[in-house]
Each structure stands twice: as structure tokens, then as C-alpha cells.
Write a protein that holds these residues in place. Structure first.
Motif, PDB file in Angstrom:
ATOM      1  N   UNK A 269       0.802  -1.240   0.000  1.00 37.84           N
ATOM      2  CA  UNK A 269       0.000   0.000   0.000  1.00 37.84           C
ATOM      3  C   UNK A 269       0.834   1.290   0.000  1.00 37.84           C
ATOM      4  N   UNK A 270       1.878   1.417   0.846  1.00 32.36           N
ATOM      5  CA  UNK A 270       2.685   2.638   0.761  1.00 32.36           C
ATOM      6  C   UNK A 270       3.407   2.779  -0.584  1.00 32.36           C
ATOM      7  N   UNK A 271       3.776   1.671  -1.187  1.00 35.31           N
ATOM      8  CA  UNK A 271       4.425   1.743  -2.496  1.00 35.31           C
ATOM      9  C   UNK A 271       3.455   2.207  -3.578  1.00 35.31           C
ATOM     10  N   UNK A 272       2.171   1.907  -3.409  1.00 33.35           N
ATOM     11  CA  UNK A 272       1.168   2.364  -4.364  1.00 33.35           C
ATOM     12  C   UNK A 272       0.891   3.846  -4.166  1.00 33.35           C
ATOM     13  N   UNK A 273       0.840   4.290  -2.901  1.00 36.96           N
ATOM     14  CA  UNK A 273       0.488   5.669  -2.580  1.00 36.96           C
ATOM     15  C   UNK A 273       1.653   6.631  -2.824  1.00 36.96           C
ATOM     16  N   UNK A 274       2.867   6.206  -2.579  1.00 37.45           N
ATOM     17  CA  UNK A 274       3.978   7.148  -2.551  1.00 37.45           C
ATOM     18  C   UNK A 274       4.967   7.128  -3.681  1.00 37.45           C
ATOM     19  N   UNK A 275       4.606   6.717  -4.898  1.00 36.65           N
ATOM     20  CA  UNK A 275       5.628   6.747  -5.949  1.00 36.65           C
ATOM     21  C   UNK A 275       5.991   8.165  -6.347  1.00 36.65           C
ATOM     22  N   UNK A 276       7.220   8.323  -6.768  1.00 38.06           N
ATOM     23  CA  UNK A 276       7.681   9.629  -7.219  1.00 38.06           C
ATOM     24  C   UNK A 276       8.657   9.416  -8.368  1.00 38.06           C
TER      25      UNK A 276
END
Length: 114
Positions: free
Chosen positions: A97-104
Motif C-alpha cells: 500500500x505505501x508503495x502504491x500511494x507514494x511513488x515519485x
């Protein structure tokens, strides 16, 4: 307008001022610390004006550690949502979930860096 009856507008104004102070302070510190660090990292790279492999490696490590701090904070903040979605905050499932929300966007590995 009973919806806004319990709002203390002076608190809202103070909160806005506090937010602007935090943003301004972080902007100034980011420019004062990040710009010289980035310039040094660039200049010490291979084929650059001040080529220095050791300095470039040390600066690269510092930059990579600093770049990971926001994601670590995001991991911690998202623990309740992550547990609700996937049942755990640990391991591969907990990181999704954090990898889905926080890409840059990243410039790492671009042809300009070589």
C-alpha cells in the motif's frame, strides 16, 4: 450557517500562519542544505569538473539515505490503513500500500547520470 458556528476563526488564522512558517522554514533549509549537496554530488561525478570518486560515493550515500526518509515516514503513517487493507504492516504485503500511494519520479539511472 450553523455548520460553522463552533469554529474559532482566530485559531484557523493562527493555524494558517503556522503552516506558512513551517513551509517557509523547510523551504529555506532545503535550499540551504540540498542545493549545495546536489551541486557537490554533480561536480564530483565521473568526468565532471571536480571528479572525486570517494567524495561522490559518500555524498551519494548521504543523498540516498535522505531520499528514503519521506517513504519511511509514509510507511509509519499508513500502518493502520495498511493493516486494514492487507491484514499486516510487515513484509512484502505490508509494503505494497505505501508503495502504491507514494511513488515519485526518479532520475536515478538516466542516461545523463552516466
Amino acid at each position: 450557517m450553523t455548520f460553522f458556528a463552533n469554529i474559532d476563526w482566530s485559531d484557523i488564522g493562527q493555524a494558517c500562519l503556522d503552516t506558512l512558517i513551517m513551509l517557509g522554514g523547510s523551504l529555506i533549509l532545503t535550499i540551504a542544505l540540498g542545493l549545495p549537496l546536489g551541486v557537490l554530488l554533480f561536480l564530483t561525478g565521473q568526468g565532471r569538473l571536480a571528479q572525486n570518486r570517494v567524495a561522490n560515493a559518500v555524498l551519494g550515500i548521504v543523498v540516498n539515505i535522505l531520499r528514503s526518509v519521506p517513504f519511511i515516514i509514509l510507511l509509519i503513517v499508513m500502518i493502520p490503513l495498511t493493516v486494514m487493507l492487507v491484514g499486516t504492516s510487515l513484509g512484502v504485503a505490508g509494503a505494497i500500500p505505501p508503495l502504491v500511494v507514494g511513488p515519485r519520479p526518479s532520475t536515478r539511472g538516466s542516461s545523463r547520470d552516466r
